[in-house]
Design a protein around this motif. Structure first.
Motif, PDB file in Angstrom:
ATOM      1  N   GLN A 192      28.465  49.063  58.406  1.00  0.00           N
ATOM      2  CA  GLN A 192      28.087  48.240  57.267  1.00  0.00           C
ATOM      3  C   GLN A 192      29.148  47.188  56.965  1.00  0.00           C
ATOM      4  N   LYS A 193      28.772  45.947  57.130  1.00  0.00           N
ATOM      5  CA  LYS A 193      29.760  44.894  56.940  1.00  0.00           C
ATOM      6  C   LYS A 193      29.677  44.239  55.580  1.00  0.00           C
ATOM      7  N   LYS A 194      28.446  44.247  55.039  1.00  0.00           N
ATOM      8  CA  LYS A 194      28.262  43.586  53.744  1.00  0.00           C
ATOM      9  C   LYS A 194      28.304  44.612  52.628  1.00  0.00           C
ATOM     10  N   LEU A 195      28.912  44.251  51.526  1.00  0.00           N
ATOM     11  CA  LEU A 195      28.860  45.102  50.346  1.00  0.00           C
ATOM     12  C   LEU A 195      28.032  44.355  49.298  1.00  0.00           C
ATOM     13  N   VAL A 196      26.817  44.836  49.086  1.00  0.00           N
ATOM     14  CA  VAL A 196      25.933  44.157  48.134  1.00  0.00           C
ATOM     15  C   VAL A 196      26.089  44.798  46.757  1.00  0.00           C
ATOM     16  N   MET A 197      26.475  43.966  45.808  1.00  0.00           N
ATOM     17  CA  MET A 197      26.713  44.436  44.439  1.00  0.00           C
ATOM     18  C   MET A 197      25.587  43.973  43.529  1.00  0.00           C
ATOM     19  N   ALA A 198      24.934  44.920  42.881  1.00  0.00           N
ATOM     20  CA  ALA A 198      23.921  44.577  41.886  1.00  0.00           C
ATOM     21  C   ALA A 198      24.601  44.487  40.534  1.00  0.00           C
ATOM     22  N   THR A 199      24.322  43.411  39.808  1.00  0.00           N
ATOM     23  CA  THR A 199      24.912  43.259  38.480  1.00  0.00           C
ATOM     24  C   THR A 199      23.964  42.507  37.572  1.00  0.00           C
ATOM     25  N   ASN A 200      24.356  42.344  36.325  1.00  0.00           N
ATOM     26  CA  ASN A 200      23.606  41.530  35.385  1.00  0.00           C
ATOM     27  C   ASN A 200      24.643  40.618  34.732  1.00  0.00           C
ATOM     28  N   ALA A 201      24.680  39.392  35.204  1.00  0.00           N
ATOM     29  CA  ALA A 201      25.786  38.492  34.852  1.00  0.00           C
ATOM     30  C   ALA A 201      25.605  37.839  33.478  1.00  0.00           C
ATOM     31  N   GLU A 202      25.391  38.694  32.499  1.00  0.00           N
ATOM     32  CA  GLU A 202      25.199  38.229  31.113  1.00  0.00           C
ATOM     33  C   GLU A 202      26.160  38.988  30.218  1.00  0.00           C
ATOM     34  N   PHE A 203      27.316  39.305  30.740  1.00  0.00           N
ATOM     35  CA  PHE A 203      28.140  40.302  30.085  1.00  0.00           C
ATOM     36  C   PHE A 203      29.628  39.948  30.196  1.00  0.00           C
ATOM     37  N   PRO A 204      30.026  38.833  29.555  1.00  0.00           N
ATOM     38  CA  PRO A 204      31.437  38.467  29.609  1.00  0.00           C
ATOM     39  C   PRO A 204      32.284  39.500  28.850  1.00  0.00           C
ATOM     40  N   PRO A 205      33.493  39.816  29.238  1.00  0.00           N
ATOM     41  CA  PRO A 205      34.250  39.240  30.354  1.00  0.00           C
ATOM     42  C   PRO A 205      34.068  40.014  31.668  1.00  0.00           C
ATOM     43  N   TYR A 206      33.076  40.877  31.759  1.00  0.00           N
ATOM     44  CA  TYR A 206      32.911  41.686  32.978  1.00  0.00           C
ATOM     45  C   TYR A 206      32.163  40.933  34.079  1.00  0.00           C
ATOM     46  N   ILE A 229      26.326  46.596  20.816  1.00  0.00           N
ATOM     47  CA  ILE A 229      26.691  46.204  22.190  1.00  0.00           C
ATOM     48  C   ILE A 229      28.129  46.623  22.467  1.00  0.00           C
ATOM     49  N   ASP A 230      28.542  46.549  23.722  1.00  0.00           N
ATOM     50  CA  ASP A 230      29.893  46.949  24.110  1.00  0.00           C
ATOM     51  C   ASP A 230      30.955  46.032  23.473  1.00  0.00           C
ATOM     52  N   MET A 231      32.125  46.597  23.273  1.00  0.00           N
ATOM     53  CA  MET A 231      33.174  45.919  22.514  1.00  0.00           C
ATOM     54  C   MET A 231      33.613  44.557  23.056  1.00  0.00           C
ATOM     55  N   MET A 232      33.947  44.484  24.343  1.00  0.00           N
ATOM     56  CA  MET A 232      34.499  43.218  24.839  1.00  0.00           C
ATOM     57  C   MET A 232      33.476  42.085  24.847  1.00  0.00           C
ATOM     58  N   PRO A 233      32.240  42.323  25.317  1.00  0.00           N
ATOM     59  CA  PRO A 233      31.226  41.271  25.190  1.00  0.00           C
ATOM     60  C   PRO A 233      31.020  40.877  23.719  1.00  0.00           C
ATOM     61  N   ALA A 234      31.052  41.875  22.825  1.00  0.00           N
ATOM     62  CA  ALA A 234      30.888  41.583  21.393  1.00  0.00           C
ATOM     63  C   ALA A 234      31.962  40.602  20.936  1.00  0.00           C
ATOM     64  N   LYS A 235      33.193  40.840  21.369  1.00  0.00           N
ATOM     65  CA  LYS A 235      34.291  39.942  20.971  1.00  0.00           C
ATOM     66  C   LYS A 235      34.034  38.527  21.450  1.00  0.00           C
ATOM     67  N   VAL A 236      33.584  38.415  22.705  1.00  0.00           N
ATOM     68  CA  VAL A 236      33.308  37.082  23.261  1.00  0.00           C
ATOM     69  C   VAL A 236      32.182  36.410  22.473  1.00  0.00           C
ATOM     70  N   PHE A 237      31.106  37.140  22.217  1.00  0.00           N
ATOM     71  CA  PHE A 237      29.963  36.560  21.504  1.00  0.00           C
ATOM     72  C   PHE A 237      30.347  36.140  20.080  1.00  0.00           C
ATOM     73  N   VAL A 238      31.175  36.936  19.424  1.00  0.00           N
ATOM     74  CA  VAL A 238      31.583  36.609  18.052  1.00  0.00           C
ATOM     75  C   VAL A 238      32.474  35.361  18.059  1.00  0.00           C
ATOM     76  N   GLU A 239      33.290  35.235  19.093  1.00  0.00           N
ATOM     77  CA  GLU A 239      34.133  34.032  19.212  1.00  0.00           C
ATOM     78  C   GLU A 239      33.279  32.782  19.416  1.00  0.00           C
ATOM     79  N   GLN A 240      32.192  32.962  20.187  1.00  0.00           N
ATOM     80  CA  GLN A 240      31.355  31.809  20.536  1.00  0.00           C
ATOM     81  C   GLN A 240      30.380  31.425  19.428  1.00  0.00           C
ATOM     82  N   ASN A 241      30.190  32.289  18.451  1.00  0.00           N
ATOM     83  CA  ASN A 241      29.207  32.030  17.396  1.00  0.00           C
ATOM     84  C   ASN A 241      29.850  32.155  16.028  1.00  0.00           C
ATOM     85  N   GLU A 242      29.762  31.101  15.237  1.00  0.00           N
ATOM     86  CA  GLU A 242      30.374  31.155  13.916  1.00  0.00           C
ATOM     87  C   GLU A 242      29.594  32.065  12.961  1.00  0.00           C
ATOM     88  N   GLY A 243      30.299  32.631  12.020  1.00  0.00           N
ATOM     89  CA  GLY A 243      29.629  33.387  10.956  1.00  0.00           C
ATOM     90  C   GLY A 243      29.316  34.828  11.315  1.00  0.00           C
TER      91      GLY A 243
END
Ligand code: ARG
Length: 257
Positions: free
Chosen positions: A39-53, A191-205
């Motif tokens: 096996q040469k390829k490592l295929v990673m399934a993800t959901n890229a809507e989850f900063p900073p992960y 939601i998870d803590m780190m994404p929450a921090k990012v979302f709160v930073e990006q959205n006022e109030g």
């Protein structure tokens, strides 16, 4: 609510114990290295809507999980391919072999362990509640009877299900739940803590409720019958942990905590 918390903690504990057993039951420490085998390829399934992960920078998926996967693939002499998909499709795609690994800030849970194996955990997290700054919700108990936004199929979703008389709004992306909060369509987002921090930073109030929730651990999902890959990943993770490389990757994306 207390009961709910302890059930969730119990699940997490059980999950951790089970993962430990699974790891102990495998065949020793396969050395990671340039022996990718067939096996040469490592295929990673993800959901890229989850900063900073995992999130997009232009057309590229970046973040802690993307870099961790790259570091593991390098150690295994494999080439990393990232497949972005809905979060609730990740386990199935690992099970069916469409992807080799699921790396998506994925919490180890008892339920998921029925369907996939998990590597040793690579980081800790917890669930938090995002609120409007002027919200009258002051504790997790106050969520009773409220409308709560979550990302479909996540542990936040599972957690919210147990909140008494709550109405759940499930979104494909965590950010969509946060937008709904902004628009007053939901009263809170779980939601998870780190994404929450990012979302709160990006959205006022918005703010994060100052209350500790169940601790969770993130790990890499691998098909149950693929113990060879699981062993290699665990060995690579071990090396990345002891060399400090994993911490470096985390620190790069999570600066001031
Ligand atoms: N840790 C949570 C879970 O396992 C949320 C993960 C969401 N990840 C993502 N890439 N959207 O359910």
């Amino acid at each position: 609510m207390k009961k709910v918390l302890s059930i969730v903690s119990l699940c997490v504990c059980l999950a951790v114990i089970l993962t430990g057993c699974a790891a102990a039951g495998t065949t020793g420490t396969a050395p990671s290295g340039q022996d990718g085998g067939s096996q040469k390829k490592l295929v990673m399934a993800t959901n890229a809507e989850f900063p900073p992960y995992e999130y997009y920078e232009g057309s590229e998926v970046v973040g802690i999980d993307a870099e961790l996967a790259k570091a593991i693939a390098d150690k295994l002499g494999m080439e990393l391919t990232i497949e972005d998909m809905a979060f609730d499709s990740i386990i199935a795609s690992v099970q069916t072999g469409k992807a080799d690994v699921g790396i998506a800030g994925m919490t180890v849970t008892e339920d998921r362990l029925q369907n996939v194996s998990f590597s040793t955990p690579y980081t800790e997290s917890r669930q938090v509640v995002i609120l409007k700054e002027d919200s009258d919700i002051a504790s997790v108990e106050d969520l009773t009877g409220k409308t709560i936004g979550v990302q479909l199929g996540t542990t936040g979703d599972i957690f919210a299900e147990d909140i008494e008389n709550a109405t759940l709004e499930r979104y494909n992306k965590g950010m969509e739940a946060v937008q709904s909060l902004n628009q007053g369509k939901v009263d809170a987002v779980i939601i998870d803590m780190m994404p929450a921090k990012v979302f709160v930073e990006q959205n006022e109030g918005l703010k994060i409720l100052d209350e500790d929730f169940a601790v969770e651990e993130y790990a890499i999902a691998v098909a149950k019958d693929n113990t060879e890959l699981l062993d290699k990943i665990n060995a690579a993770l071990e090396e990345l942990k002891s060399s400090g490389e994993l911490q470096k990757i985390i620190d790069k994306y999570i600066s001031a905590q």
